[in-house]
Design a protein around this motif. Structure first.
Motif, PDB file in Angstrom:
ATOM      1  N   ASP A 200       0.807  -1.287  -0.006  1.00 31.17           N
ATOM      2  CA  ASP A 200      -0.241  -0.229   0.256  1.00 31.17           C
ATOM      3  C   ASP A 200       1.349   0.625   0.013  1.00 31.17           C
ATOM      4  N   ALA A 201       1.701   0.910   0.712  1.00 33.91           N
ATOM      5  CA  ALA A 201       2.823   2.316   0.723  1.00 33.91           C
ATOM      6  C   ALA A 201       3.583   2.605  -0.896  1.00 33.91           C
ATOM      7  N   LEU A 202       3.636   1.588  -1.506  1.00 35.30           N
ATOM      8  CA  LEU A 202       4.040   1.860  -2.855  1.00 35.30           C
ATOM      9  C   LEU A 202       3.478   2.770  -3.692  1.00 35.30           C
ATOM     10  N   GLU A 203       1.471   2.248  -3.109  1.00 35.31           N
ATOM     11  CA  GLU A 203       0.456   2.967  -4.509  1.00 35.31           C
ATOM     12  C   GLU A 203       0.667   3.656  -4.005  1.00 35.31           C
ATOM     13  N   ASP A 204       0.184   4.339  -2.754  1.00 33.27           N
ATOM     14  CA  ASP A 204      -0.685   5.103  -2.357  1.00 33.27           C
ATOM     15  C   ASP A 204       0.155   6.853  -1.957  1.00 33.27           C
ATOM     16  N   ASP A 205       0.035   8.254  -2.633  1.00 27.32           N
ATOM     17  CA  ASP A 205       1.014   8.894  -2.503  1.00 27.32           C
ATOM     18  C   ASP A 205       1.374   9.253  -0.962  1.00 27.32           C
ATOM     19  N   GLU A 206      -0.210   9.378  -0.733  1.00 27.85           N
ATOM     20  CA  GLU A 206      -0.446  10.004   1.465  1.00 27.85           C
ATOM     21  C   GLU A 206       0.988   9.522   2.076  1.00 27.85           C
ATOM     22  N   HIS A 207       1.503   7.712   1.816  1.00 28.02           N
ATOM     23  CA  HIS A 207       2.393   7.610   2.307  1.00 28.02           C
ATOM     24  C   HIS A 207       4.280   8.265   2.460  1.00 28.02           C
ATOM     25  N   VAL A 208       4.013   8.971   1.424  1.00 26.86           N
ATOM     26  CA  VAL A 208       5.485   9.549   0.640  1.00 26.86           C
ATOM     27  C   VAL A 208       6.201  10.349   2.049  1.00 26.86           C
ATOM     28  N   GLY A 209       6.969  10.180   1.996  1.00 25.44           N
ATOM     29  CA  GLY A 209       7.261  11.372   3.911  1.00 25.44           C
ATOM     30  C   GLY A 209       7.487  10.879   5.042  1.00 25.44           C
ATOM     31  N   GLN A 210       7.115   9.435   5.412  1.00 26.47           N
ATOM     32  CA  GLN A 210       6.245   9.016   6.641  1.00 26.47           C
ATOM     33  C   GLN A 210       7.118   8.276   6.948  1.00 26.47           C
ATOM     34  N   THR A 211       7.385   8.106   8.221  1.00 29.62           N
ATOM     35  CA  THR A 211       7.928   6.952   9.165  1.00 29.62           C
ATOM     36  C   THR A 211       7.108   6.357  10.074  1.00 29.62           C
ATOM     37  N   TYR A 212       6.519   4.951   9.787  1.00 33.20           N
ATOM     38  CA  TYR A 212       5.727   4.083  10.115  1.00 33.20           C
ATOM     39  C   TYR A 212       6.682   2.870  11.592  1.00 33.20           C
ATOM     40  N   GLU A 213       5.984   3.043  12.470  1.00 35.19           N
ATOM     41  CA  GLU A 213       6.410   2.337  13.474  1.00 35.19           C
ATOM     42  C   GLU A 213       5.487   1.311  13.848  1.00 35.19           C
ATOM     43  N   VAL A 214       5.565  -0.201  13.288  1.00 29.00           N
ATOM     44  CA  VAL A 214       4.051  -0.962  13.279  1.00 29.00           C
ATOM     45  C   VAL A 214       4.596  -2.728  14.076  1.00 29.00           C
ATOM     46  N   GLY A 215       3.700  -2.467  14.544  1.00 23.13           N
ATOM     47  CA  GLY A 215       3.583  -4.033  15.407  1.00 23.13           C
ATOM     48  C   GLY A 215       2.821  -4.764  15.798  1.00 23.13           C
ATOM     49  N   GLY A 216       2.215  -5.615  16.133  1.00 19.52           N
ATOM     50  CA  GLY A 216       1.008  -6.730  15.550  1.00 19.52           C
ATOM     51  C   GLY A 216       0.149  -6.603  17.320  1.00 19.52           C
ATOM     52  N   PRO A 217      -0.450  -7.604  17.225  1.00 18.74           N
ATOM     53  CA  PRO A 217      -1.978  -6.839  18.135  1.00 18.74           C
ATOM     54  C   PRO A 217      -1.081  -7.261  19.902  1.00 18.74           C
TER      55      PRO A 217
END
Length: 300
Positions: A200-217
């Motif tokens: 999704d981050a490759l597809e959507d321009d809204e993610h450009v310039g963002q750093t995402y910290e992600v984890g599970g539930p």
């Protein structure tokens, strides 16, 4: 979209190549040994080493986006010593960025790590932090992901647990962990929950310039994760606490004797590997829809 997945035959890379192929993209997997990997027939394979610019430069030609995934595990000391983190993570990222700029690759997604910091406590985190700086200083449309430990078929966390069992207590239900395994906590994320977010981050321009910290539930201690592994095997285990000061002294000594852990790995067990805010909401992901480590092991 034509996407180059650098490290496309690694653990995360193979899953991502399948995800992108399913979405109808042209996908090329670049790695040192790409020919034996389990990839869809539509995925092109290219051979190259990120530490050698000339070997990877041509793979970037004609690509719209590049994903940089190569990583040495922080769980064990790599062959060549901890300095190899700088060679692969930092210098390798710089080589990939240089090739992307040379060939006009628009989007660049980097897989980093929670706690990445040029002044961090380990070689791994310092190299990842310097690599992030290089990505942000580039003129590409960049996105950075900082996941907690990623699990799934072929993951390093399961190997780490099994390796310690073989070394410390083969056939014996005793398992020594620094601090009793209660010091470090993880928010393990299933690889099949992670890769759609990368796509999704490759597809959507809204993610450009963002750093995402992600984890599970859920958040698990190292002790809890270890107990789940034993439970999945139908076995019981007694966790033997190894005092942190003793571990700090002992692991480097063991490393000098051939045990693949040392001071860096001690430092990695001395802080939590959890996101300050779980950015899965940026991708519309509900935590309740994600797979827990226990569910994956079949002991939920």
């Amino acid at each position: 979209m034509d996407v180059l997945v650098v490290g496309g035959t690694g653990f995360v890379g193979q899953y991502l190549c399948r995800e992108l192929d399913d979405r109808g993209y042209e996908v090329t997997a670049l790695s040192r040994n790409p020919h034996d990997a389990d990839l869809p027939t539509g995925v092109t394979r290219k051979e190259g080493d990120v530490t050698d610019y000339d070997s990877i430069e041509g793979a970037f030609e004609g690509k719209d986006a590049a994903v940089f995934l190569p990583a040495l595990t922080p769980l064990f000391e790599p062959d060549g010593g901890n300095e190899m983190h700088d060679v692969v993570h930092y210098q390798g990222t710089k080589n990939a960025l240089r090739a992307a700029e040379e060939h006009g690759v628009t989007r660049f997604l980097q897989m980093s790590a929670l706690g990445a910091d040029p002044n961090g406590p380990t070689h791994y985190l310092r190299a990842k932090g310097k690599a992030e700086e290089a990505v942000r200083d580039s003129d590409r449309e960049w996105v950075v992901f900082r996941p907690s430990i990623v699990f799934g078929d072929g993951d390093e966390f399961g190997y780490f647990t099994k390796r310690l069992k073989q070394i410390f207590a083969p056939g014996v239900p005793l398992y020594p962990l620094p601090g009793g395994g209660e010091k470090a906590h993880f928010q393990l994320i299933w690889v099949k929950d992670l890769v759609p977010m990368l796509a999704d981050a490759l597809e959507d321009d809204e993610h450009v310039g963002q750093t995402y910290e992600v984890g599970g539930p859920e958040v698990l201690s190292l002790r809890a994760a270890t107990e789940l592994v034993y439970e999945a095997e139908g076995k019981s285990v007694t966790i033997v606490p190894l005092p942190m000061p003793l571990a700090k002294v002992g692991l480097p000594v063991l490393g000098a004797l051939g045990f693949p852990m040392g001071g860096d790995q001690y430092e990695g067990l001395d802080f939590d590997n959890t996101p300050s805010h779980n950015d899965i909401d940026a991708f519309g992901v509900d935590p309740d829809s994600m797979k827990t480590y226990g569910e994956y092991l079949g002991v939920a």
